[in-house]
Design a protein around this motif. Structure first.
Motif, PDB file in Angstrom:
ATOM      1  N   LEU A   8       0.804  -1.315   0.085  1.00 38.07           N
ATOM      2  CA  LEU A   8       0.002  -0.100  -0.133  1.00 38.07           C
ATOM      3  C   LEU A   8       0.690   1.162  -0.123  1.00 38.07           C
ATOM      4  CD1 LEU A   8      -2.991  -1.187   2.319  1.00 38.07           C
ATOM      5  CD2 LEU A   8      -2.828  -0.905  -0.175  1.00 38.07           C
ATOM      6  N   ASP A   9       1.979   1.093   0.634  1.00 37.40           N
ATOM      7  CA  ASP A   9       3.049   2.309   0.507  1.00 37.40           C
ATOM      8  C   ASP A   9       3.144   2.850  -1.028  1.00 37.40           C
ATOM      9  OD1 ASP A   9       2.931   2.569   3.282  1.00 37.40           O
ATOM     10  OD2 ASP A   9       4.970   1.676   3.408  1.00 37.40           O
ATOM     11  N   ARG A  10       3.164   2.007  -1.832  1.00 38.93           N
ATOM     12  CA  ARG A  10       3.781   1.832  -3.215  1.00 38.93           C
ATOM     13  C   ARG A  10       2.386   2.040  -4.126  1.00 38.93           C
ATOM     14  NH1 ARG A  10       9.188   2.479  -3.981  1.00 38.93           N
ATOM     15  NH2 ARG A  10       8.347   3.296  -5.984  1.00 38.93           N
ATOM     16  N   ILE A  11       1.305   1.621  -3.807  1.00 42.18           N
ATOM     17  CA  ILE A  11       0.083   1.152  -4.728  1.00 42.18           C
ATOM     18  C   ILE A  11      -0.052   2.432  -5.782  1.00 42.18           C
ATOM     19  CG2 ILE A  11      -1.700   2.345  -3.254  1.00 42.18           C
ATOM     20  CD1 ILE A  11      -1.637  -1.075  -5.387  1.00 42.18           C
ATOM     21  N   GLU A  12       0.157   3.802  -5.554  1.00 39.34           N
ATOM     22  CA  GLU A  12      -0.071   4.937  -6.570  1.00 39.34           C
ATOM     23  C   GLU A  12       0.820   4.629  -7.651  1.00 39.34           C
ATOM     24  OE1 GLU A  12      -2.988   6.313  -6.521  1.00 39.34           O
ATOM     25  OE2 GLU A  12      -3.672   5.256  -4.878  1.00 39.34           O
ATOM     26  N   ASP A  13       2.299   4.381  -7.119  1.00 41.06           N
ATOM     27  CA  ASP A  13       3.291   4.199  -8.111  1.00 41.06           C
ATOM     28  C   ASP A  13       2.983   2.710  -9.044  1.00 41.06           C
ATOM     29  OD1 ASP A  13       4.704   6.361  -7.515  1.00 41.06           O
ATOM     30  OD2 ASP A  13       5.945   5.147  -6.047  1.00 41.06           O
ATOM     31  N   ILE A  14       2.601   1.818  -8.620  1.00 39.31           N
ATOM     32  CA  ILE A  14       2.083   0.671  -9.087  1.00 39.31           C
ATOM     33  C   ILE A  14       0.740   0.819 -10.270  1.00 39.31           C
ATOM     34  CG2 ILE A  14       1.639  -1.745  -8.948  1.00 39.31           C
ATOM     35  CD1 ILE A  14       2.999  -1.772  -6.144  1.00 39.31           C
ATOM     36  N   LEU A  34      -2.998  -7.775  -5.468  1.00 43.19           N
ATOM     37  CA  LEU A  34      -2.754  -6.695  -6.536  1.00 43.19           C
ATOM     38  C   LEU A  34      -3.789  -6.806  -7.369  1.00 43.19           C
ATOM     39  CD1 LEU A  34       1.020  -6.800  -7.469  1.00 43.19           C
ATOM     40  CD2 LEU A  34      -0.170  -4.795  -6.590  1.00 43.19           C
ATOM     41  N   ALA A  35      -4.225  -7.722  -7.992  1.00 39.48           N
ATOM     42  CA  ALA A  35      -5.382  -7.907  -8.802  1.00 39.48           C
ATOM     43  C   ALA A  35      -6.514  -7.177  -8.461  1.00 39.48           C
ATOM     44  CB  ALA A  35      -5.836  -9.263  -9.383  1.00 39.48           C
ATOM     45  N   GLY A  36      -6.719  -7.032  -7.123  1.00 46.98           N
ATOM     46  CA  GLY A  36      -7.873  -6.490  -6.734  1.00 46.98           C
ATOM     47  C   GLY A  36      -7.658  -4.810  -6.232  1.00 46.98           C
ATOM     48  N   LEU A  37      -6.285  -4.660  -6.516  1.00 49.85           N
ATOM     49  CA  LEU A  37      -6.152  -3.050  -6.239  1.00 49.85           C
ATOM     50  C   LEU A  37      -5.665  -2.361  -7.260  1.00 49.85           C
ATOM     51  CD1 LEU A  37      -3.681  -3.575  -3.051  1.00 49.85           C
ATOM     52  CD2 LEU A  37      -6.206  -2.780  -3.066  1.00 49.85           C
ATOM     53  N   ILE A  38      -5.385  -2.864  -8.618  1.00 53.30           N
ATOM     54  CA  ILE A  38      -5.284  -2.175  -9.836  1.00 53.30           C
ATOM     55  C   ILE A  38      -5.850  -2.685 -10.912  1.00 53.30           C
ATOM     56  CG2 ILE A  38      -2.775  -1.849  -8.860  1.00 53.30           C
ATOM     57  CD1 ILE A  38      -1.647  -3.982 -11.052  1.00 53.30           C
TER      58      ILE A  38
END
Length: 95
Positions: A8-14, A34-38
Motif C-alpha cells: 500500500l505504501d507504493r500502490i499509487e506508483d504501481i 494486486l489484482a484487486g487493487l489495480i
C-alpha cells in the motif's frame, strides 16, 4: 517478510504501470491482492523458497493458477524471463 502495508505504501506508483509482474513465494498471495487493487494486467511469477511448506514454489504456483482475479496470468515457478517476454508481447500488442 510480507506485509500489506509495504504494498500500500507504493500502490499509487504501481497503478501508473500498464502491466505488472508480481513475483511472490510462500503462499503467493501477492498477485491476487494486486489484482484487486489495480486495473493493469498482472503476470504472476511464483518463486521457490527454502522455508515453510511452500514445496519449492508449488504452493505459490497453485495459488496463482487457482485465482479468479481478472487480468491475471501465471508463468511457471521461477520463470521471470517468461513473464518478461509475455509482458513485452502484451505491451507491444496494445499499441
Amino acid at each position: 517478510m510480507a506485509g500489506l502495508w509495504r504494498l500500500l505504501d507504493r500502490i499509487e506508483d504501481i497503478r501508473k504501470s500498464r502491466l505488472v509482474i508480481a513475483v511472490a513465494g510462500m503462499e503467493g498471495a501477492l498477485s491476487s491482492v494486486l489484482a484487486g487493487l489495480i486495473a493493469a494486467p498482472i503476470n504472476a511469477v511464483p518463486t521457490s523458497v527454502r522455508r515453510g511448506v511452500s514445496q519449492g514454489g508449488l504452493v505459490a504456483l497453485h495459488s496463482a493458477l487457482a485465482s479468479c482475479a481478472p487480468d491475471l496470468i501465471c508463468v511457471n515457478v521461477d520463470n521471470g524471463f517468461g513473464a518478461a517476454q509475455a509482458a513485452l508481447r502484451m505491451v507491444r500488442a496494445s499499441r
